[in-house]
Design an enzyme around this catalytic site. Structure first.
Site, PDB file in Angstrom:
ATOM      1  N   ASP A  94       0.808  -1.228   0.000  1.00  9.99           N
ATOM      2  CA  ASP A  94       0.000   0.000   0.000  1.00  9.99           C
ATOM      3  C   ASP A  94       0.839   1.274   0.000  1.00  9.99           C
ATOM      4  OD1 ASP A  94      -2.527  -1.112  -0.236  1.00  9.99           O
ATOM      5  OD2 ASP A  94      -2.624  -1.577   1.890  1.00  9.99           O
ATOM      6  N   ASP A 151      -6.936  -4.934  -4.076  1.00  8.74           N
ATOM      7  CA  ASP A 151      -6.632  -3.529  -3.767  1.00  8.74           C
ATOM      8  C   ASP A 151      -5.357  -3.062  -4.475  1.00  8.74           C
ATOM      9  OD1 ASP A 151      -7.809  -5.223  -1.812  1.00  8.74           O
ATOM     10  OD2 ASP A 151      -7.677  -3.692  -0.270  1.00  8.74           O
TER      11      ASP A 151
HETATM   12  N1  GLY Z   1      -6.856  -1.594   1.044  1.00  9.25           N
HETATM   13  C1  GLY Z   1      -7.480  -2.056   2.211  1.00  9.25           C
HETATM   14  C2  GLY Z   1      -8.919  -1.745   2.303  1.00  9.25           C
HETATM   15  O1  GLY Z   1      -9.576  -1.365   1.366  1.00  9.25           O
HETATM   16  O2  GLY Z   1      -9.424  -1.910   3.407  1.00  9.25           O
END
Ligand code: GLY
Length: 369
Positions: A94, A151
């Site tokens: 992320d 994600d």
């Molecule tokens: N990327 C983690 C979420 O959407 O919770």
């Protein structure tokens, strides 16, 4: 759309003048709010994956208003994130979300040299998570070594950006390999997407889907659908590869068919009837994806879907009062685990709501590309 997007954007900026001052005074990176106060991230301190949304929101509001307060707050909070590059061990895939919207935004909008270096630092961390057996490793826990998650499609934009910044094709190559794997392994025949797919970390053999933040194994976590929709749209915008556009459109059709009559978004499209679990963050992310798909294809149905979502959120779930510091209510981080928030105001809901309105109002700096 029924609501006036310019008027709503003005009201949002007005409220954030107050609540950005609160965050600056407390010296924190806001994650969610309740009882008129900001609350910081529930896990991993400032390395939690959501840290970039606050500076990103500040840059969006700066582009909308040219108000110096928002630029200063974006820079203050960016420094809290770049400190985390040295902490390192909590960072994961992320870094795309975190640094595209902080140092990446700063570099894009001001040309700042340190911000350029920090963005490339993050891109190298992301590229280093690619396993030669075929996927970008999502998380750090040993037992999750073989996990890839939908994600990550959003994080790939950092790699595409890094190739444009350096002319080094390796970043884009890794992004394409991961996107192609996601197209092959995550997309189901009805256009829905899995949240997590596990691979054998030694061979890359697909082990199977793993239950994640949605209702159950094999269900359709709505935010995952939104990440897929917007993520494949961004992969298309970055590459002009028609396969990515086709994939984004398949996910978009599935998402559009599941938007509620009132324009809100259930937390999981397979959740039990009558169970009221809403995640407006999914709706706000999807609205951004639909608007970009509309721009790319000219298809009116995508604009209609975005407007339905935005009107639903504005009519039912925008709170301009003092009980919360942000705007968008009914944001749910995970179907079963309330630790990161259920039916709360959470910063990335506000970020994507503001980004979607900015796209309509013509002020979006497009921080993902
Ligand atoms: N990327 C983690 C979420 O959407 O919770």
């Amino acid at each position: 759309m029924r609501n006036n997007p310019a008027e709503v954007a003005l009201k949002i900026a007005e409220k954030f003048r107050r609540s950005a001052a609160m965050a600056a005074q407390e010296g924190i990176l806001p994650y969610k709010s309740a009882d008129g106060k900001w609350i910081t991230s529930p896990y991993d301190g400032n390395s939690w994956w959501t840290g970039g949304f606050w500076p990103g929101l500040m840059w969006q509001l700066y582009c909308q208003t040219k108000d110096e307060q928002f630029r200063a707050e974006a820079l203050r909070s960016e420094a809290m994130l770049t400190d985390e590059l040295r902490v390192f061990r909590y960072l994961n895939h992320d870094v795309g979300f975190m640094y595209l919207l902080s140092s990446g935004a700063n570099y894009k909008l001001t040309g700042d040299k340190q911000a350029e270096q920090d963005t490339l630092h993050a891109a190298n961390l992301l590229m280093g998570r690619y396993s030669p057996v075929g996927y970008i490793r999502a998380w750090n826990e040993k037992h999750k070594m073989g996990y890839a998650i939908i994600d990550c499609m959003m994080n790939l934009s950092l790699l595409f950006r890094a190739t444009r910044m350096t002319e080094d094709p390796r970043f884009e190559k890794v992004a394409r390999l991961h996107a192609d794997m996601t197209m092959r392994e995550f997309i189901r025949p009805n256009g829905s997407v899995a949240h997590i797919v596990e691979f054998d970390p030694a061979t890359g053999a697909r082990i199977g889907e793993v239950a994640g933040q949605g209702y159950a194994l094999g269900s359709s976590w709505s935010r995952g659908q939104a990440w897929g929709l917007y993520g494949f749209t961004l992969a298309y915008l970055n590459t002009k590869d028609a396969r990515y556009l086709k994939t984004a459109e398949r996910i978009a059709s599935y998402f559009a068919a599941n938007i509620r009559e009132d324009g809100l978004t259930d937390s999981d499209f397979c959740q039990p009837a009558g169970e009221e679990r809403v995640d407006n963050m999914a709706g706000a992310i999807a609205a951004c994806g639909f608007l970009e798909l509309h721009k790319a294809t000219g298809k009116a149905e995508y604009l209609a879907a975005a407007e339905k979502l935005l009107d639903g959120m504005i009519d039912h779930c925008c709170d301009f009062g003092d009980s919360i510091c942000g705007i968008l209510t009914h944001c749910t981080a995970s179907y079963h685990d309330d630790g990161a928030g259920r039916h709360n105001n959470i910063t990335y809901g506000d970020y994507f709501l503001v980004e979607a309105l900015a796209k309509i109002n013509g002020t979006d700096p497009m921080l993902w590309i």
